[in-house]
Enzyme design. Structure first.
Site, mmCIF file in Angstrom:
data_model
loop_
_atom_site.group_PDB
_atom_site.id
_atom_site.type_symbol
_atom_site.label_atom_id
_atom_site.label_comp_id
_atom_site.label_asym_id
_atom_site.label_seq_id
_atom_site.Cartn_x
_atom_site.Cartn_y
_atom_site.Cartn_z
ATOM 1 C CB SER A 14 5.369 1.677 -3.422
ATOM 2 O OG SER A 14 6.168 2.062 -4.524
ATOM 3 N N GLY A 15 3.396 2.992 -5.643
ATOM 4 C CA GLY A 15 2.833 2.685 -6.954
ATOM 5 C C GLY A 15 1.336 2.453 -6.964
ATOM 6 C CE1 TYR B 33 6.064 -8.228 -11.274
ATOM 7 C CE2 TYR B 33 5.570 -8.385 -13.620
ATOM 8 C CZ TYR B 33 5.284 -7.881 -12.364
ATOM 9 O OH TYR B 33 4.203 -7.045 -12.204
ATOM 10 C CB SER C 131 1.514 -8.394 -15.035
ATOM 11 O OG SER C 131 2.302 -7.854 -16.089
ATOM 12 C CB ALA D 72 -0.927 0.003 1.221
#
Length: 337
Positions: A20-21, A158, A145, A18
């Site tokens: 960042s970004g 990733y 993603s 929560a």
């Protein structure tokens, strides 16, 4: 039990990653729209600063320091939500980490760490959320993603975790639907988003990392997440660039391979702009967090593709059919004899 989701202003939302970004953008947008939020991340100082800033403006927020790779820590987040607000209505799996480099360059321990956070973190959050929401209803929203549709060079671990997260999310959805749990399960697939991810990732390349354009602001992802908090959807793409890349990889996978083999590494490197050194490498410990990365890049503030996906599917289908009919009627008539 049918899926019935509350209005955002009546919800309590748990957000991992929560500070960042995309996670930070989601917390800020949710609080602005009246929701109560339980924010969790590894960075205690950033969490406390976030709580102080939002509560000063009248926001409702509780915080919990936790690493999502630890199941006991994730269960503690749920306990904080119960203590602070009597429970929660939506759980947002957002926390994520990454590496840049070839599969051989990245040590096996780092491969495992990426899976511990990106896959097992989502598993932990989903299991805890399902246990809490079962029978009372709510939503589990996971940030995946487009790299679950299209792997890319230099980010193998990733990409692998995002493929695994898609399978996990699909399985979770089917199991909850089968038992009639009344829980909506949504996978958000962002394209390239202007977050500190490249600076936070552990880098094994010989140049500083970046995300390939086009980039979108984190607010685009937050918009998709908050829509899913109120509206059951299976999958939402955040950013038209990512949607196009996903479709291209399915329509022409070998062509996509060749494009990435030729340009994928260079597109992810920023030789002249290394970014803020205080943010580098948060693989095992938190670093300085922020909404967006410090490197000089441009990012789109909205996504037409996202807004189209938010339309009622029936209306969208009618629009497509209507457009097809209009095109057919507009064709020149054959006047040959």
């Amino acid at each position: 039990m049918a899926v019935t989701l509350k209005r955002l202003r009546d919800q309590v939302i748990v957000v991992t990653g929560a500070t960042s970004g995309n996670g930070l953008a989601t917390v800020e947008a949710a609080v602005r729209r009246g929701a109560a939020v339980v924010a969790t991340a590894r960075n205690e100082a950033a969490l406390e600063a976030l709580r102080d800033r939002l509560t000063a403006d009248g926001g409702r927020i509780a915080i919990c320091v936790a690493d999502v790779s630890d199941m006991a820590a994730v269960e503690r987040v749920a306990a904080v939500a119960v203590e602070a607000f009597g429970g929660f209505d939506t759980w947002v799996n957002n926390a994520g980490i990454g590496t840049y480099g070839t599969l051989e360059q990245v040590p096996i321990a780092d491969h495992r760490r990426v899976f511990d956070v990106n896959y097992f973190g989502v598993l932990h959050g989903s299991l805890v959320a399902a246990r809490h929401l079962r029978g009372r209803g709510g939503a589990i929203v996971t940030i995946g993603s487009i790299l679950s549709d299209r792997a890319i060079v230099e980010q193998g671990p990733y990409c692998a975790t995002k493929h695994a997260v898609q399978a996990l999310t699909d399985t979770l959805r089917m199991e909850l639907e089968k038992e009639g749990a009344g829980i909506s399960v949504t996978l958000i697939k962002p394209g390239a988003i202007d977050t500190p991810f490249p600076e936070h990732a552990r880098n094994f390349m010989d140049q500083p990392p970046r995300l390939p354009p086009p980039l979108y602001a984190p607010s685009v992802v937050a918009d998709a997440v908050l829509f899913a908090c109120e509206t059951p959807r299976r999958t939402i793409y955040a950013g038209g660039g990512g949607l196009v890349a996903s479709f291209l990889s399915r329509a022409a996978p070998r062509l996509s391979d060749k494009i990435l083999e030729l340009f994928g590494t260079a597109a992810q490197q920023a030789p002249a702009d290394p970014g803020d050194p205080t943010r580098r490498d948060n693989l095992y410990a938190p670093r300085v967090d922020a909404l967006r990365r410090s490197q000089a890049v441009g990012a789109r503030q909205s996504s037409t593709a996202l807004q189209a996906q938010k339309l009622n599917p029936v209306i969208l289908l009618l629009g497509v059919v209507g457009a097809g009919i209009a095109v057919a009627l507009s064709r020149p008539k054959d006047i040959s004899r």
